[in-house]
Design a protein around this motif. Structure first.
Motif, short mmCIF file in Angstrom:
data_model
loop_
_atom_site.label_atom_id
_atom_site.label_comp_id
_atom_site.label_asym_id
_atom_site.label_seq_id
_atom_site.Cartn_x
_atom_site.Cartn_y
_atom_site.Cartn_z
N PHE A 68 -12.87 -4.60 57.45
CA PHE A 68 -13.91 -5.63 57.66
C PHE A 68 -13.89 -6.67 57.22
N TYR A 117 -11.32 -4.67 61.70
CA TYR A 117 -12.29 -5.32 61.88
C TYR A 117 -13.07 -5.20 63.07
N GLU A 265 -18.24 -4.46 59.35
CA GLU A 265 -18.66 -5.88 58.43
C GLU A 265 -19.55 -6.26 58.13
#
Length: 404
Positions: A68, A117, A265
């Motif tokens: 992240f 991510y 995130e």
């Protein structure tokens, strides 16, 4: 429109691999898949064996370091993928042996890999950025088997956000003949699919509602000395901090329209505590914080269900919520959701769901729903023209193929 890459005939044996946003280990499952000439997108899927493997400490450390982060070093990402692939190879070999199978028996491996991510975009030609590393070519080389991977990129290319993908499985196997069924998956992030009789997949409402287990797990690991709050016991012992809950509910993501996706995130413990302190509020004590985070999950799930279901649906006596994911083991959280939605909850695999259809109920379990999803997507990629995910009459294959 391209024809199927391979012609389906007889039974297939497939393996599926997944490490989700909870990052608690690698899920590995083996399936026996039997094509259905009458319903080519809905093969019979039988779960043969499934297990979750904890990451070795070195790999877990690499994951913590890289996850992240928009600034993760490229070299470290490449090294992680190689180490992750070797771990997958070892785990597949171990599980195949324990199940009485040989790797050579596999027709394909479907691997989601590990999400490093994921970011929703608002001003871009595409709606999200998403990176999963799976080491598919390494698996194909080491195991001599076709590997299907990278399921999210094509979803983004076609106009989606790459997540959630569970609605494809939900729709194909669990759409009710009448009324409404709500599929709720409580992983690191919570997502829902609202299945209505007669609706097409493109018309089906779905999306990530917000955090499920991730925030609570991070707090438990830091302050409670355990990987998760078993049964929600700690959360149930704490006192809800209403001012903190109201602050967290003002996060703009919750007001965005569906479909939508998110990840750690945005919803992580560091950012959550920063928001609390910035607002001039004290960070709650450990039990009170757990209680407040549990309420945050339950409230955002209930709000999403309310938004996606009209009052006639939510008051329908036949409407129910079918729950999967690690959060299905959190009795306190489930009680909160049931209270807020006023709808009955059932845990996937607790009995023969899907109107008694063994095709789905024999495989769908609370812990391994997503392995079934990726095994299905692997099958659809190799042996069909794909599913009509976005537009009727325009099937899409959501994966890449690595050949041995």
């Amino acid at each position: 429109m391209f024809p199927p890459l391979f012609e389906p005939s007889g039974d297939f044996t497939a393996a599926a691999l997944l490490s989700g946003t909870s990052q608690d280990g690698l899920d590995v499952a083996f399936y026996r898949i039997t094509p259905s000439p009458q319903e080519p997108l809905r093969p019979h899927m039988r779960l043969l064996t499934a297990r979750t493997h904890a990451f070795p400490e070195k790999l877990a450390g690499m994951l913590r370091h890289l996850s992240f982060r928009a600034d993760a070093p490229v070299r470290d990402l490449l090294q992680f993928e190689q180490h992750f692939a070797l771990f997958c190879v070892n785990v597949l070999q171990q599980n195949a042996e324990s199940a009485g199978l040989n790797i050579s028996d596999l027709h394909f491996i479907a691997t989601h890999g590990q999400t490093l991510y994921h970011e929703k975009l608002s001003r871009s030609a595409f709606r999200a950025l998403s990176l999963q590393l799976a080491g598919a070519d390494y698996l194909a080389s080491k195991l001599g088997c076709a590997v299907v991977s990278d399921f999210r990129t094509r979803h983004i290319a076609e106009g989606g956000e790459g997540a959630p993908l569970a609605p494809i499985l939900d729709y194909l196997y669990w759409q009710p003949e009448a009324g409404t069924r709500i599929m709720l998956n409580l992983g690191g992030i919570a997502n829902i699919t609202v299945l209505r009789a007669g609706a097409s997949l493109a018309e089906t409402a779905y999306g990530d509602t917000g955090p499920a287990n991730k925030l609570m797990d991070q707090l438990m690991q830091r302050d409670g000395g355990a990987p998760w709050d078993a049964g929600g016991v700690i959360a149930a012992s704490g006192q809800l901090q209403q001012a903190v809950l109201e602050l967290l509910l003002r996060e703009p993501y919750f007001a965005l329209p569906f479909p939508k996706s998110t990840g750690p995130e945005l919803f992580n413990l560091t950012e959550t505590e920063r928001r609390i302190r910035t607002a001039g509020l004290p960070v709650p004590s450990f039990p009170d914080f757990m209680a407040t985070l549990s309420a945050l999950t339950a409230t955002t799930v209930a709000d999403a269900i309310s938004r996606l279901c009209n009052s006639a649906v939510t008051s329908d006596a036949g409407t129910e919520i079918l729950v999967s994911g690690g959060g299905a083991k959190n009795a306190h959280l489930l009680r909160q959701i049931e209270l807020l939605t006023e709808l009955p909850l059932r845990i996937a695999g607790s009995e023969r769901e899907a109107d008694g259809d063994e095709t789905a109920s024999g495989s769908l379990t609370a812990d391994f729903k997503e392995t079934q999803l990726f095994a299905l997507l692997g099958y659809l990629t190799l042996y069909t023209q794909g599913a009509e995910i976005f537009r009727p009459g325009q099937p899409v294959r959501l994966a890449k193929i690595s050949l041995p």
